[in-house]
Design a protein around this motif. Structure first.
Motif, PDB file in Angstrom:
ATOM      1  N   THR A 240      35.633 -11.671 -14.069  1.00  0.00           N
ATOM      2  CA  THR A 240      34.850 -11.224 -12.707  1.00  0.00           C
ATOM      3  C   THR A 240      33.437 -11.213 -12.795  1.00  0.00           C
ATOM      4  OG1 THR A 240      35.019  -8.902 -13.356  1.00  0.00           O
ATOM      5  CG2 THR A 240      37.166 -10.121 -12.655  1.00  0.00           C
ATOM      6  N   ASP A 241      32.982 -10.986 -11.378  1.00  0.00           N
ATOM      7  CA  ASP A 241      31.310 -10.821 -11.503  1.00  0.00           C
ATOM      8  C   ASP A 241      31.198  -9.614 -12.167  1.00  0.00           C
ATOM      9  OD1 ASP A 241      30.780 -13.135  -9.896  1.00  0.00           O
ATOM     10  OD2 ASP A 241      30.692 -12.125  -7.992  1.00  0.00           O
ATOM     11  N   LEU A 242      31.755  -8.787 -12.069  1.00  0.00           N
ATOM     12  CA  LEU A 242      31.640  -7.176 -12.497  1.00  0.00           C
ATOM     13  C   LEU A 242      31.361  -7.231 -14.227  1.00  0.00           C
ATOM     14  CD1 LEU A 242      30.967  -4.334 -12.098  1.00  0.00           C
ATOM     15  CD2 LEU A 242      33.404  -3.883 -12.308  1.00  0.00           C
ATOM     16  N   GLN A 243      32.709  -8.138 -14.710  1.00  0.00           N
ATOM     17  CA  GLN A 243      32.561  -8.353 -16.120  1.00  0.00           C
ATOM     18  C   GLN A 243      31.091  -9.034 -16.475  1.00  0.00           C
ATOM     19  OE1 GLN A 243      36.228 -10.085 -16.422  1.00  0.00           O
ATOM     20  NE2 GLN A 243      37.029  -8.618 -17.665  1.00  0.00           N
ATOM     21  N   ALA A 244      30.777  -9.988 -15.828  1.00  0.00           N
ATOM     22  CA  ALA A 244      29.493 -10.792 -15.903  1.00  0.00           C
ATOM     23  C   ALA A 244      28.437  -9.881 -16.010  1.00  0.00           C
ATOM     24  CB  ALA A 244      29.398 -11.969 -15.260  1.00  0.00           C
ATOM     25  N   LEU A 245      28.390  -8.848 -14.936  1.00  0.00           N
ATOM     26  CA  LEU A 245      27.173  -8.156 -14.721  1.00  0.00           C
ATOM     27  C   LEU A 245      27.062  -7.154 -15.737  1.00  0.00           C
ATOM     28  CD1 LEU A 245      27.725  -7.997 -10.948  1.00  0.00           C
ATOM     29  CD2 LEU A 245      25.527  -8.753 -12.186  1.00  0.00           C
ATOM     30  N   ALA A 268      30.632 -11.979 -21.652  1.00  0.00           N
ATOM     31  CA  ALA A 268      31.647 -11.037 -21.260  1.00  0.00           C
ATOM     32  C   ALA A 268      32.949 -11.422 -22.067  1.00  0.00           C
ATOM     33  CB  ALA A 268      31.962 -11.268 -19.689  1.00  0.00           C
ATOM     34  N   MET A 269      33.089 -12.833 -22.366  1.00  0.00           N
ATOM     35  CA  MET A 269      34.194 -13.079 -23.143  1.00  0.00           C
ATOM     36  C   MET A 269      34.250 -12.248 -24.519  1.00  0.00           C
ATOM     37  SD  MET A 269      35.940 -15.080 -21.280  1.00  0.00           S
ATOM     38  CE  MET A 269      37.445 -15.218 -22.550  1.00  0.00           C
ATOM     39  N   LEU A 270      33.077 -11.882 -25.222  1.00  0.00           N
ATOM     40  CA  LEU A 270      33.324 -10.870 -26.343  1.00  0.00           C
ATOM     41  C   LEU A 270      33.287  -9.391 -26.016  1.00  0.00           C
ATOM     42  CD1 LEU A 270      31.191 -13.072 -28.710  1.00  0.00           C
ATOM     43  CD2 LEU A 270      33.656 -12.926 -28.473  1.00  0.00           C
ATOM     44  N   TYR A 271      32.381  -9.163 -24.762  1.00  0.00           N
ATOM     45  CA  TYR A 271      32.219  -7.860 -24.456  1.00  0.00           C
ATOM     46  C   TYR A 271      33.458  -7.167 -23.832  1.00  0.00           C
ATOM     47  CZ  TYR A 271      27.007  -7.471 -25.557  1.00  0.00           C
ATOM     48  OH  TYR A 271      25.870  -7.644 -25.819  1.00  0.00           O
ATOM     49  N   SER A 272      34.046  -7.875 -22.989  1.00  0.00           N
ATOM     50  CA  SER A 272      35.212  -7.226 -22.150  1.00  0.00           C
ATOM     51  C   SER A 272      36.354  -7.993 -21.622  1.00  0.00           C
ATOM     52  CB  SER A 272      34.524  -6.579 -20.949  1.00  0.00           C
ATOM     53  OG  SER A 272      33.973  -7.878 -19.916  1.00  0.00           O
ATOM     54  N   ALA A 273      36.231  -9.128 -21.852  1.00  0.00           N
ATOM     55  CA  ALA A 273      37.385  -9.965 -21.295  1.00  0.00           C
ATOM     56  C   ALA A 273      38.629 -10.334 -22.375  1.00  0.00           C
ATOM     57  CB  ALA A 273      36.958 -11.293 -21.052  1.00  0.00           C
ATOM     58  N   ASP A 274      39.319 -11.188 -22.075  1.00  0.00           N
ATOM     59  CA  ASP A 274      40.837 -10.673 -22.645  1.00  0.00           C
ATOM     60  C   ASP A 274      40.623 -11.496 -23.916  1.00  0.00           C
ATOM     61  OD1 ASP A 274      43.330 -11.345 -23.604  1.00  0.00           O
ATOM     62  OD2 ASP A 274      44.218 -12.946 -21.907  1.00  0.00           O
ATOM     63  N   ARG A 275      41.049 -10.774 -24.833  1.00  0.00           N
ATOM     64  CA  ARG A 275      40.521 -11.079 -26.481  1.00  0.00           C
ATOM     65  C   ARG A 275      41.456 -12.344 -26.590  1.00  0.00           C
ATOM     66  NH1 ARG A 275      37.783  -6.841 -29.233  1.00  0.00           N
ATOM     67  NH2 ARG A 275      36.107  -6.230 -27.797  1.00  0.00           N
TER      68      ARG A 275
END
Length: 307
Positions: A240-245, A268-275
């Protein structure tokens, strides 16, 4: 001498601790233009200069235009960049700072690109922002640098807009005998033309770009990028935009470097997205592609809007 610089290759302690992986960062945000774009665009501009072209015209949402303008200034060749109405004031100012002319035209990059094409003549070279084989070869030099550093990485995480960086990364992997390595191609929802194309089984054009990550704002990826999904181990992912921000802000905190949301998508794939998408990656290489067109204040404002 190439117009780009070799960039630092860092092992990210914060991201490695956060994910339990050995995370490598290729710091393309530290190029003189703020993004990886100068690698391929610089190579293309040098080739056109050698052919005797006396003017460059480019179409861009921002970063490619900055790179073309920088290359033109270094080569003493005038540059015109046509940008869409969505381009930030900062991006336009950075292009003009390099001495290039800026023309604003159209609601999206495709309209700006059509206008740019109308400006060409025999002495003018068109600098495409992402669809050029020589450009992909130039972008692939970032992989050459990682390989030459002796780093053992097992995957690459990369943001996708028009597909130029993705094409370059795979070109770099293949010429270094690493064509088997999986690549995670990340887009923001609303600018996810590659993911939607792969899901549809054919290259599709989005009706509009609705993501704030306008640097990812190609309504259709280049044919080469889609074709590579048929032959290479490419996994598509969206955030999402929010995840990227949020990733942009956390990366600034962790590494003291500001990147724009297009780059934040990959982080964001490492910070917050679906692992699950990166579960089998133990030593991922993240291309910190950078981007010079967003300020911290703008990122914070967008985040308030997205929350």
């Amino acid at each position: 001498m190439p117009l780009h610089l070799p960039t630092p290759l860092l092992q990210s302690r914060p991201l490695s601790l956060h994910t339990g992986k050995t995370v490598w960062l290729k710091m393309e945000a530290l190029q003189p233009v703020g993004s990886f774009k100068i690698r391929g665009i610089g190579a293309v501009c040098e080739a056109y200069a050698a052919q005797g072209k006396t003017r460059f015209v480019s179409s861009s949402g921002g970063n490619a235009g900055i790179a073309a303008a920088y290359a033109g200034r270094q080569l003493n060749i005038p540059v015109t960049v046509v940008v869409p109405e969505t381009t930030t004031a900062r991006a336009k100012a950075l292009i003009e700072q390099e001495g290039a002319e800026v023309i604003v035209h159209g609601a999206s990059w495709m309209e700006a690109n059509a206008r740019a094409q109308s400006l060409l003549d025999d002495s003018t070279a068109f600098i495409h922002p992402f669809d050029n084989a020589d450009m992909w070869a130039g972008h692939g030099s970032l992989i050459d640098e990682v390989v030459n550093a002796g780093v053992d990485f097992d995957s690459v995480i990369v943001a996708v807009g028009g597909g130029g960086l993705l094409s370059g990364v795979i070109a770099g992997l293949e010429r270094n005998g690493l064509g088997r390595l999986p690549v995670l191609a990340v887009e923001t929802l609303g600018a996810d033309s590659l993911a939607q194309s792969v899901a549809a089984g054919q290259r599709i054009e989005l009706p509009a770009i609705t993501s704030i990550a306008t640097s990812l704002g190609a309504k259709a990826v280049c044919k080469n990028a889609f074709a590579l999904t048929q032959t290479h181990a490419i996994r598509c992912a969206t955030v999402t935009d929010l995840q990227a921000l949020q990733a942009c802000e956390q990366f600034l905190h962790d590494h003291r470097v500001l990147v724009e949301p297009a780059c934040g998508a990959a982080l964001a794939m490492l910070y917050s997205a679906d692992r699950a998408l990166t579960a089998d990656f133990q030593r991922p290489l993240v291309v910190v592609c950078g981007g010079a067109t967003a300020t911290l204040e703008q990122i914070q404002q967008w985040r308030k809007q997205a929350s």
